[in-house]
Design a protein around this motif. Structure first.
Motif, PDB file in Angstrom:
ATOM      1  N   PRO A  58       1.133  -1.394   0.211  1.00 59.67           N
ATOM      2  CA  PRO A  58      -0.339   0.215   0.253  1.00 59.67           C
ATOM      3  C   PRO A  58       1.087   1.330  -0.399  1.00 59.67           C
ATOM      4  CG  PRO A  58      -0.516  -1.447   1.938  1.00 59.67           C
ATOM      5  CD  PRO A  58       1.131  -2.214   1.559  1.00 59.67           C
TER       6      PRO A  58
ATOM      7  N   ALA B  99      -8.053  -5.962   2.438  1.00 57.02           N
ATOM      8  CA  ALA B  99      -7.441  -5.128   1.256  1.00 57.02           C
ATOM      9  C   ALA B  99      -8.001  -4.337  -0.078  1.00 57.02           C
ATOM     10  CB  ALA B  99      -6.274  -3.814   1.092  1.00 57.02           C
ATOM     11  N   ARG B 100      -7.227  -6.000  -1.166  1.00 61.82           N
ATOM     12  CA  ARG B 100      -7.416  -5.896  -2.181  1.00 61.82           C
ATOM     13  C   ARG B 100      -8.669  -6.536  -2.419  1.00 61.82           C
ATOM     14  NH1 ARG B 100      -3.551  -3.417  -3.444  1.00 61.82           N
ATOM     15  NH2 ARG B 100      -1.332  -4.135  -3.364  1.00 61.82           N
TER      16      ARG B 100
END
Length: 166
Positions: free
Chosen positions: A27, A163-164
């Motif tokens: 990130p 998050a992905r």
């Protein structure tokens, strides 16, 4: 609802979606976020607003800014110009500008390396890192450390996956 308007679930794996996921892409972290993280490193009382020379050197070593061209002697000389043991982000930017100018290195390249080097790593030296990787004695304390590190890594991977995917 009719079968014509509702798409049937596919038995095919989502290859296109999965191929776009990558754990290699960290990130994006800003330079100021990194400053805060490294200024807290090794100091449980720190609020992340001031950084010491040793924390700065740790950060620069991890980012591979300290090398044959820029040394810890250079960082010490330029840091001491501020006549303080800790400096703010504003002063730290001035420190980096002064250092980059004196050593004829692009400031943007230094900041790019420092922003993308990852969170602070807990090794004191390269030798300690190599020792931990290859010469681990399996004592109860070391086993606890290995389990703790594995759990931290698992949590980080899980966070990246979440998050992905979602």
């Amino acid at each position: 609802m009719s079968a014509a308007t509702t798409p049937a679930p596919s038995s095919e794996p989502p290859i296109a979606e999965v191929s776009q996921l990558s754990l290699e892409d960290e990130p994006k972290v800003s330079f100021s976020d990194q400053f805060k993280a490294f200024s807290k490193f090794g100091d449980i009382k720190s609020d992340g607003k001031l950084i010491t020379l040793s924390q700065s050197d740790k950060w620069m070593k991890q980012a591979k800014v300290i090398d044959k061209k820029i040394t810890t002697t250079d960082t010490g000389i330029h840091f001491k110009k501020f006549k303080a043991t800790k400096i703010s982000l504003v002063d730290y930017n001035k420190f980096l500008e002064d250092l980059a100018k004196a050593k004829k290195v692009e400031l943007s390249e230094i900041k790019k390396k420092m922003a993308s080097c990852g969170a602070p790593v807990f090794y004191k030296s390269l030798q300690e890192k190599q020792h931990r990787q290859w010469n681990v004695s399996l004592t109860p304390a070391n086993i606890q450390d290995l389990i703790k590190n594995a759990l931290m890594l698992q949590a980080r991977v899980r966070a990246l996956l979440v998050a992905r995917i979602w």
